[in-house]
Scaffold this active site. Structure first.
Site, PDB file in Angstrom:
ATOM      1  CE  LYS A  84      33.760  25.269  33.407  1.00  0.00           C
ATOM      2  NZ  LYS A  84      33.208  25.809  32.141  1.00  0.00           N
ATOM      3  CB  SER A 159      33.136  29.718  33.006  1.00  0.00           C
ATOM      4  OG  SER A 159      32.777  28.546  32.280  1.00  0.00           O
ATOM      5  CB  SER A 183      33.226  28.294  29.203  1.00  0.00           C
ATOM      6  OG  SER A 183      32.593  29.464  29.658  1.00  0.00           O
TER       7      SER A 183
HETATM    8  N1  GLN Z   1      31.441  33.809  28.980  1.00  0.00           N
HETATM    9  C1  GLN Z   1      30.177  33.295  28.577  1.00  0.00           C
HETATM   10  C2  GLN Z   1      29.147  33.582  29.644  1.00  0.00           C
HETATM   11  O1  GLN Z   1      29.478  34.207  30.586  1.00  0.00           O
HETATM   12  C3  GLN Z   1      30.299  31.823  28.284  1.00  0.00           C
HETATM   13  C4  GLN Z   1      30.114  30.940  29.439  1.00  0.00           C
HETATM   14  C5  GLN Z   1      30.270  29.497  29.126  1.00  0.00           C
HETATM   15  O2  GLN Z   1      30.583  29.101  28.014  1.00  0.00           O
HETATM   16  N2  GLN Z   1      30.001  28.685  30.114  1.00  0.00           N
HETATM   17  O3  GLN Z   1      28.015  33.205  29.546  1.00  0.00           O
END
Ligand code: GLN
Length: 501
Positions: A84, A159, A183
């Site tokens: 990532k 994400s 994420s």
């Molecule tokens: N979807 C969650 C957010 O928007 C989690 C993001 C993440 O784990 N980086 O904050």
């Protein structure tokens, strides 16, 4: 693509590593097969922001040469990986999916990346993500969305949608993600892959670009539970360069994945993470998996976590507060983009023009929310209250873990939704993480693994296994047992059901 290549890309990391170690196939051949696959499909999937083909082939050639000379290699030597784009990579652009970091080339490797290299795992490139890891669909990337390999009109989760899609599209057998609110786990769920959020502090955050420092955790992703464990063992462990890194032995996750046994284990069903609001096919697959776990000899118990109801609200105060502070470093002076530096403008004007041009809408929204929540007069009412809720959630977990060895729930309320469906509705987007966020707030470990397809849309469903802090191995013990029972039922891995790209 030759049939030999097609075979290679479908193998697990475990099988590939053994074949490379035995000299049946070279690291160069394995790397090349994956690079060819990326060439063939990534225009449609867009899992990668950057493919480091030359470096990957050079690293693979070096591994082959060392193997031939009789040097001792690590357990995953020669196996390729996708990382990532939130982890710094020396000499390789790192963007975090943001326009503000366009063109930034870090001068150092994150500890996780350093450990991958030391283990001779071959980096194929950097994967797409929601900007600064804010989102659940990878649509908030400044570089365009990633498409779900199961159905290219759908999101791959977020994400870390790029890492999950790379696995599901057979572009890489291993990947790295980061999980602040889900994420790693939510993308795993909607792409039919496995993702693990280790205990907070178990994997170094050094070089992991910060979203919300008290929640962020890097972790392993793969197509099988054992592969995930093998990667977990490589990246986990104490790092003096991260002040929140836990200085304790890494739980034996690989042994647990090989043991794959739930007999006598107490598995808790969290009442608050079930029922209304979950898609029918997600619920039916989940209930079936609970039945399978019972058949395998686990004891199912009901547990209650009443404060989980407030988790999403607390998270969306704590995360923006920490993010607004962390993202202050992107000021047009130190990294990447700089706008309006024409000699006539003040530093403040250049900063403001850079941030206006470099950040996307979701990032700006959260910076504003966080700045508001932290401002004097509101701090106690918002941030302070949210921190109290966080304590209550940790207590709910502690009480639940008195009754059960692990807890389970569906990972995400729905299967993959279509691109565009929720991108203009922040609240609908936030609700995707309703089941994953409590774990980040409490800091314990959790895994998502595929448990089948929802009958109504034929898309993958994920099950979440949660364990107490530093008992990460329990996720692998249960995950591997469930995976092997499902494999016996279907006779093939779930991903073989995926429509061919
Ligand atoms: N979807 C969650 C957010 O928007 C989690 C993001 C993440 O784990 N980086 O904050």
């Amino acid at each position: 693509m030759s049939t030999a290549d097609a075979d290679l890309i479908r193998q697990s990391a475990n099988v590939l590593a053994a074949a490379i170690a035995a000299g049946e196939v070279s690291a160069v051949e394995v790397t090349k097969a994956h690079l060819d696959r990326i060439d063939a499909v990534d225009e449609r999937v867009h899992a990668f922001l950057q493919v480091t083909a030359e470096q990957a082939l050079a690293h693979a050639a070096d591994i082959d040469a060392r193997r031939l000379s009789g040097a001792a290699l690590g357990p995953l030597a020669g196996v390729p990986i996708a990382c990532k784009d939130v982890l710094t990579t020396k000499g390789i652009p790192t963007t975090c999916g943001s326009g503000i970091l366009r063109g930034w080339i870090p001068a150092y490797d994150a500890t996780v990346v350093e450990r991958l290299r030391a283990a001779d795992i071959v980096l194929l490139g950097k994967t797409n993500m929601d900007e600064f890891a804010m989102g659940s669909s990878t649509e908030h990337s400044a570089y365009g969305p990633t498409h779900n390999p199961w159905d290219l009109t759908r999101i791959p989760g977020g994400s870390g949608g790029g890492s999950a899609a790379a696995l599901a599209a057979y572009e890489a057998p291993l990947a790295i993600g980061s999980d602040t609110g889900g994420s790693i786990r939510q993308p795993a769920a909607v792409t039919g892959t496995v993702g693990m959020k280790p205990t907070y502090g178990a994997v170094s955050r050094f070089g992991l670009v910060a979203l919300a420092s008290s929640l962020d955790q890097a972790g392993p992703c793969a197509r099988t539970v054992l592969d995930t464990a093998l990667l977990h063992a490589v990246i986990a462990g104490h790092d003096p360069r991260d002040s929140t890194s836990i200085n304790a032995p890494v739980p034996d996750v690989v042994a647990a994945a090989r043991k794959a046994d739930v007999r006598g284990l107490r598995i808790g069903l969290i009442r608050e993470l079930n029922g209304d609001g979950y898609q029918a096919g997600v619920r039916s697959r989940f209930e079936e998996a609970v039945g399978t776990l019972t058949d395998l000899g686990a004891q199912i118990v009901d547990v209650q976590c009443p404060n989980f109801t407030y988790a999403l609200g607390a998270y969306y105060l704590i995360l923006p507060s920490e993010a607004s502070s962390n993202l202050a470093r992107f000021d047009g002076m130190r990294y990447g983009l700089r706008v309006g530096d024409d000699g006539a403008r003040t530093v403040e004007q250049v900063m403001s023009l850079t941030r206006e041009a470099g950040f996307g809408a979701e990032v700006k929204r959260r910076i504003m929310l966080g700045t508001y929540a932290l401002s004097s007069g509101y701090y106690d009412a918002y941030y302070g209250q949210a921190q109290k809720v966080r304590t209550l959630i940790s207590r709910d977990f502690a009480a639940a873990f008195e009754q059960a060895d692990v807890l389970i729930s569906p990972t995400a309320p729905t299967t993959a939704f279509t691109i565009g469906e929720k991108v203009d509705d922040p609240l609908a987007m936030y609700l995707n993480d309703i089941a994953t966020i409590p774990v980040n707030l409490a800091g314990n470990a959790a895994m998502s693994l595929p448990i089948g397809l929802a009958p109504e849309d034929g898309l993958p469903v994920g099950l979440q296994i949660m364990a107490p802090p530093m008992a990460d191995e329990r996720c692998y013990l249960v995950g591997a047992a469930l995976e092997s029972a499902l494999l016996d039922r279907w006779g093939h891995p779930l991903l073989d059901e995926a429509p061919q790209l």
